[in-house]
Scaffold this active site. Sequence first.
Site, mmCIF file in Angstrom:
data_model
loop_
_atom_site.group_PDB
_atom_site.id
_atom_site.type_symbol
_atom_site.label_atom_id
_atom_site.label_comp_id
_atom_site.label_asym_id
_atom_site.label_seq_id
_atom_site.Cartn_x
_atom_site.Cartn_y
_atom_site.Cartn_z
ATOM 1 N N VAL A 38 44.273 -24.403 -19.965
ATOM 2 C CA VAL A 38 44.486 -24.760 -18.564
ATOM 3 C C VAL A 38 44.085 -26.193 -18.259
ATOM 4 O O VAL A 38 44.539 -26.772 -17.264
ATOM 5 C CB VAL A 38 43.747 -23.799 -17.602
ATOM 6 C CG1 VAL A 38 44.281 -22.386 -17.725
ATOM 7 C CG2 VAL A 38 42.243 -23.865 -17.796
ATOM 8 N N ASN A 64 41.180 -18.024 -12.626
ATOM 9 C CA ASN A 64 39.844 -17.522 -12.962
ATOM 10 C C ASN A 64 39.312 -18.033 -14.298
ATOM 11 O O ASN A 64 38.294 -17.545 -14.793
ATOM 12 C CB ASN A 64 39.817 -15.984 -12.939
ATOM 13 C CG ASN A 64 40.642 -15.370 -14.050
ATOM 14 O OD1 ASN A 64 41.548 -16.005 -14.583
ATOM 15 N ND2 ASN A 64 40.341 -14.148 -14.405
ATOM 16 N N SER A 116 32.522 -19.569 -6.831
ATOM 17 C CA SER A 116 31.191 -19.013 -7.090
ATOM 18 C C SER A 116 30.290 -19.336 -5.915
ATOM 19 O O SER A 116 30.490 -20.346 -5.223
ATOM 20 C CB SER A 116 30.597 -19.618 -8.370
ATOM 21 O OG SER A 116 29.228 -19.278 -8.494
ATOM 22 N N TYR A 129 28.863 -27.169 -13.062
ATOM 23 C CA TYR A 129 29.498 -25.918 -12.650
ATOM 24 C C TYR A 129 29.593 -25.828 -11.126
ATOM 25 O O TYR A 129 30.641 -25.471 -10.571
ATOM 26 C CB TYR A 129 28.692 -24.746 -13.204
ATOM 27 C CG TYR A 129 29.320 -23.385 -13.003
ATOM 28 C CD1 TYR A 129 30.434 -22.995 -13.747
ATOM 29 C CD2 TYR A 129 28.802 -22.481 -12.073
ATOM 30 C CE1 TYR A 129 31.006 -21.735 -13.569
ATOM 31 C CE2 TYR A 129 29.365 -21.233 -11.896
ATOM 32 C CZ TYR A 129 30.475 -20.858 -12.641
ATOM 33 O OH TYR A 129 31.043 -19.625 -12.455
ATOM 34 N N ALA A 131 29.618 -28.272 -8.959
ATOM 35 C CA ALA A 131 30.601 -29.242 -8.483
ATOM 36 C C ALA A 131 32.019 -28.722 -8.668
ATOM 37 O O ALA A 131 32.872 -28.866 -7.787
ATOM 38 C CB ALA A 131 30.426 -30.568 -9.213
ATOM 39 N N LYS A 133 33.018 -25.594 -8.805
ATOM 40 C CA LYS A 133 33.282 -24.451 -7.927
ATOM 41 C C LYS A 133 33.345 -24.865 -6.460
ATOM 42 O O LYS A 133 34.088 -24.272 -5.668
ATOM 43 C CB LYS A 133 32.221 -23.373 -8.152
ATOM 44 C CG LYS A 133 32.274 -22.749 -9.550
ATOM 45 C CD LYS A 133 33.628 -22.107 -9.834
ATOM 46 C CE LYS A 133 33.667 -21.387 -11.165
ATOM 47 N NZ LYS A 133 34.959 -20.718 -11.420
ATOM 48 N N ILE A 162 27.054 -11.559 -11.363
ATOM 49 C CA ILE A 162 27.901 -10.463 -11.820
ATOM 50 C C ILE A 162 27.575 -10.168 -13.285
ATOM 51 O O ILE A 162 27.362 -11.092 -14.077
ATOM 52 C CB ILE A 162 29.398 -10.834 -11.696
ATOM 53 C CG1 ILE A 162 29.729 -11.297 -10.269
ATOM 54 C CG2 ILE A 162 30.273 -9.653 -12.101
ATOM 55 C CD1 ILE A 162 29.520 -10.253 -9.181
#
Length: 221
Positions: A38, A64, A116, A129, A131, A133, A162
């Site tokens: 991706v 996702n 998140s 991470y 930044a 999200k 989760i």
Amino acid sequence: MSGYDIAITYRTANEELENIVKQIEENDVKCFAVQGDVSIFEDCERFVQEVIEEYGQIDVLVNNAGITKDTLLMRMKKEDFESVIDVNLVGTFNVTKNVISHMMKARSGRIINISSVVGVSGNAGQTNYSASKAGMIGFTKSLAKEVASRNILVNAVAPGFIVTSMTDVLKDDIKDEIAKAIPLKRMGTTKDVANVVKFLASEDSSYITGQVIHVDGGMLM
């Protein structure tokens, strides 16, 4: 997901991928697995076209794909920051950019971005991470305004803690401390998140767009 055939993307074929495809097909759902990264625009261009050729259209897109490379900023390498941004945020752009024209022509579609809670609250050791999200949330709200007139709904889901392979590496005492800090006193499950995605993909959410739905047991209420 009720009523939908599914296409999934993967970087490297492995046993886990085979198990996922098998589980989907055991529920009498067609599953088309397409190889690609991706973070590479040309890969996204190709696999979106392959899905269109296989199914004729794309009704729902769930972004996702995500990775973490956690460490304090003072220790973080430039490539650790860039790789997380490239997969989590640039990947969301790459796939959506290649899907959106098909949805615009159909004058219909659902885009669901998996963000998140740390994209809202931040978290020490996760500047990269968080930044990525947070960027997904801004992307979601802006795109929702751009395409609402074409009946394309764009929303984000922001999970909290989760139970996944990402949290499996945590020690039990750390998991216990996390659970204590959550009003519902437990970590969430992948089904908790999937149920919200299923709702956003259904006609029951036809008047919801530009929203960020927290699935966090009350963590950020």
